[in-house]
Scaffold this motif. Structure first.
Motif: not given
Length: 162
Positions: A122-138
């Motif tokens: 679950i921590y991995h899923i959340v961390n992975h999502g955070t990374y890609h939300r950053g991509n989308i923000s950029a």
């Protein structure tokens, strides 16, 4: 520990919804516009995020999967509906699961065997999502629009208001 793990997953779901809500206020064509980034478009980034969330959930449930068929999203509404449904299933599962330290044995896409606890996944899923939300923000900024913060501290501030 279970409460914290659930809180992190609630954050993940909340942050995705925040981003989708923000995108729904922007011109609809931007999600499929080609951008030079980690993925070629915002929608393809969401496709990847969804596929990873689904893959790990299937592994947690004991399904033997190495890959899954990617969904294709044409609209923000399709993205939102898919994530809402999947995250509801995951949260129902996590709420019923007695032991988040239970070990999950799985094979990665190369056939290598690994094991992690449900909590670690679950921590991995959340961390992975955070990374890609950053991509989308950029990507949103590259397209000339203002982004939105989906940082964990904003989730906590929002959750504490309720």
């Amino acid at each position: 520990m279970k409460k914290l793990t659930l809180r992190f997953f609630y954050y993940h779901s909340w942050a995705n919804k925040q981003l989708m809500e923000h995108l729904s206020k922007l011109p609809k064509e931007i999600i499929n516009k080609e951008i030079n980034s980690v993925f070629p478009s915002i929608s393809q980034t969401f496709v990847h995020m969804y596929a990873v969330d689904e893959l790990w959930f299937l592994r947690i449930k004991g399904k033997s999967v190495n890959s899954i068929e990617s969904k294709q999203f044409k609209t923000i509404q399709e993205i939102n509906d898919a994530f809402t449904h999947l995250h509801k299933e995951i949260l129902e599962f996590l709420n019923l699961e007695d032991d988040l330290e239970r070990t999950v044995v799985y094979s990665n896409t190369k056939g290598q065997r690994f094991s992690n606890s449900i909590r670690e996944i679950i921590y991995h899923i959340v961390n992975h999502g955070t990374y890609h939300r950053g991509n989308i923000s950029a990507m949103i900024r590259q397209l000339g629009y203002q982004g939105i913060s989906t940082d964990y501290i904003y989730y906590l501030r929002n959750a504490n208001k309720e």
